[in-house]
Motif scaffolding. Structure first.
Motif, mmCIF file in Angstrom:
data_model
loop_
_atom_site.group_PDB
_atom_site.id
_atom_site.type_symbol
_atom_site.label_atom_id
_atom_site.label_comp_id
_atom_site.label_asym_id
_atom_site.label_seq_id
_atom_site.Cartn_x
_atom_site.Cartn_y
_atom_site.Cartn_z
ATOM 1 N N HIS A 113 35.701 45.492 32.222
ATOM 2 C CA HIS A 113 36.878 45.246 31.384
ATOM 3 C C HIS A 113 36.689 46.482 30.448
ATOM 4 O O HIS A 113 37.655 47.524 30.148
ATOM 5 C CB HIS A 113 37.150 44.093 30.758
ATOM 6 C CG HIS A 113 38.461 44.150 29.902
ATOM 7 N ND1 HIS A 113 38.447 44.123 28.756
ATOM 8 C CD2 HIS A 113 39.605 44.042 30.241
ATOM 9 C CE1 HIS A 113 39.804 44.135 28.196
ATOM 10 N NE2 HIS A 113 40.505 44.000 29.180
ATOM 11 N N LYS A 118 39.920 47.276 36.915
ATOM 12 C CA LYS A 118 40.919 46.142 37.132
ATOM 13 C C LYS A 118 40.404 45.057 38.292
ATOM 14 O O LYS A 118 41.059 43.980 38.168
ATOM 15 C CB LYS A 118 42.295 46.921 37.649
ATOM 16 C CG LYS A 118 42.752 47.873 36.775
ATOM 17 C CD LYS A 118 43.041 47.419 35.360
ATOM 18 C CE LYS A 118 43.785 48.387 34.567
ATOM 19 N NZ LYS A 118 43.955 47.658 33.162
ATOM 20 N N MET A 168 42.460 40.864 34.740
ATOM 21 C CA MET A 168 41.652 41.348 36.193
ATOM 22 C C MET A 168 41.580 40.557 37.340
ATOM 23 O O MET A 168 42.385 39.446 37.300
ATOM 24 C CB MET A 168 40.032 41.701 35.821
ATOM 25 C CG MET A 168 39.848 42.559 34.539
ATOM 26 S SD MET A 168 38.205 42.653 34.047
ATOM 27 C CE MET A 168 37.717 43.798 35.166
#
Length: 313
Positions: A113, A118, A168
């Motif tokens: 992150h 992603k 995510m």
């Protein structure tokens, strides 16, 4: 000046995949191998990322020589125009308490992150033989019990929720030498997990090596595919692996994998199929080879030229 036919052909190629929606990266495993550190052990991190940028890639996954401090890694990548697409995470949901996997996953998630990724690549390594040098790949492939399947599915859904906390997604990597290797096993995983929580990584080399078909996987689960590995296969080595009962690592050392355009897989219909599902995300060239036999920059450039030709990227 281009002829009409050549111009039309170029327009068709450029329409295949939209740059921006699709980003092209390359895995560092061609330079330094995570499973066998002796392959490329002498190649420094800086050479790896220099050559990635020189070959024309936008990003990379994370290898064993990459700094794990996000600020240090960003400082190395940004001047070269590189980003982090994702990184591999080994889950042990079938063999260890869920909490152990979750604890390590959260650290991995937070690192990715911070790097702006992603998606998080997840592969179940419970009972895996992919890291065993002498264990025959096809003869000793692990097979999960129904109870292990239940633990895997529940655990992946829970990891998917953890990924969502940071905006995510997890993408599951079907992989040779594991309990999710074949088309049937990959389909079972997709049909059993929550589509909102568990997405799929399409690896062209692994699904083909396992006797499956990338086009079928795209047709059946295209809406779940959020990350792609482009990997090719050398047919002669592939046959030798089965004939001589070789392990996964022995297959890699023999050169079973290579870059797109250098093996038996035709990537044009795969690119067309990804275009039809309006794929958005990374395509990462991944071909673990012995860099002493397959110079990484040379093969990175070969793959880059081939993908530019067939996908307009």
């Amino acid at each position: 000046m281009l002829s009409t036919s050549n111009s039309t052909k170029r327009d068709e190629v450029n329409a295949v995949l939209k740059k921006g929606d699709v980003r092209l990266g390359i895995a560092p495993i061609a330079w330094t191998n995570d499973d066998m550190p002796e392959l490329g052990g002498d190649i420094p991190f800086e050479q790896c990322i220099d050559e990635m940028a020189l070959a024309g890639y936008e990003g990379s996954e994370v290898g064993n020589k990459y700094p794990r401090d996000p600020e240090v890694l960003k400082a190395a990548l940004e001047p070269r125009g590189l980003s982090i697409a994702s990184a591999w995470f080994s889950a042990f949901l079938t063999t260890k308490p869920y909490e152990e996997t979750e604890k390590e996953f959260i650290k991995h998630r937070d690192f990715l992150h911070a790097m702006g990724a992603k998606v998080i690549v997840v592969s179940e390594q419970g009972h895996s033989i992919q890291g065993q040098m002498e264990t025959p790949l096809f003869q000793n492939k692990p097979v999960f019990t129904d109870d292990e399947w239940d633990r895997l599915v529940d655990g992946l859904n829970r990891l998917g929720q953890r990924a969502h906390e940071k905006g995510m997604q997890i993408v599951y990597h079907h992989h040779m030498g594991t309990g999710v290797q074949t088309m049937e096993e990959t389909a079972r995983l997709m049909e059993s997990t929550d589509p909102e929580l568990v997405s799929l990584l399409l690896d062209t080399g692994h699904i083909s090596f396992a006797g499956g078909d990338s086009l079928e996987l795209i047709e059946r689960f295209g809406d779940r595919i959020k990350h792609v590995h482009f990997k090719d296969l050398r047919a002669d080595v592939e046959k030798a692996v089965k004939r001589d009962n070789l392990s996964f690592l022995q297959a890699v050392k023999r050169g079973v994998f290579t870059v797109p355009g250098d093996g038996r897989i035709d990537f044009r219909p795969i690119v067309e199929a990804l275009n039809k599902i309006d794929y958005k995300g990374w395509i990462v060239v991944e071909a673990e080879q012995d860099p002493a036999k397959a110079p990484p920059l040379e093969y990175a450039q070969k793959a880059r030229a081939y993908i530019r030709e067939i996908a307009g990227l």
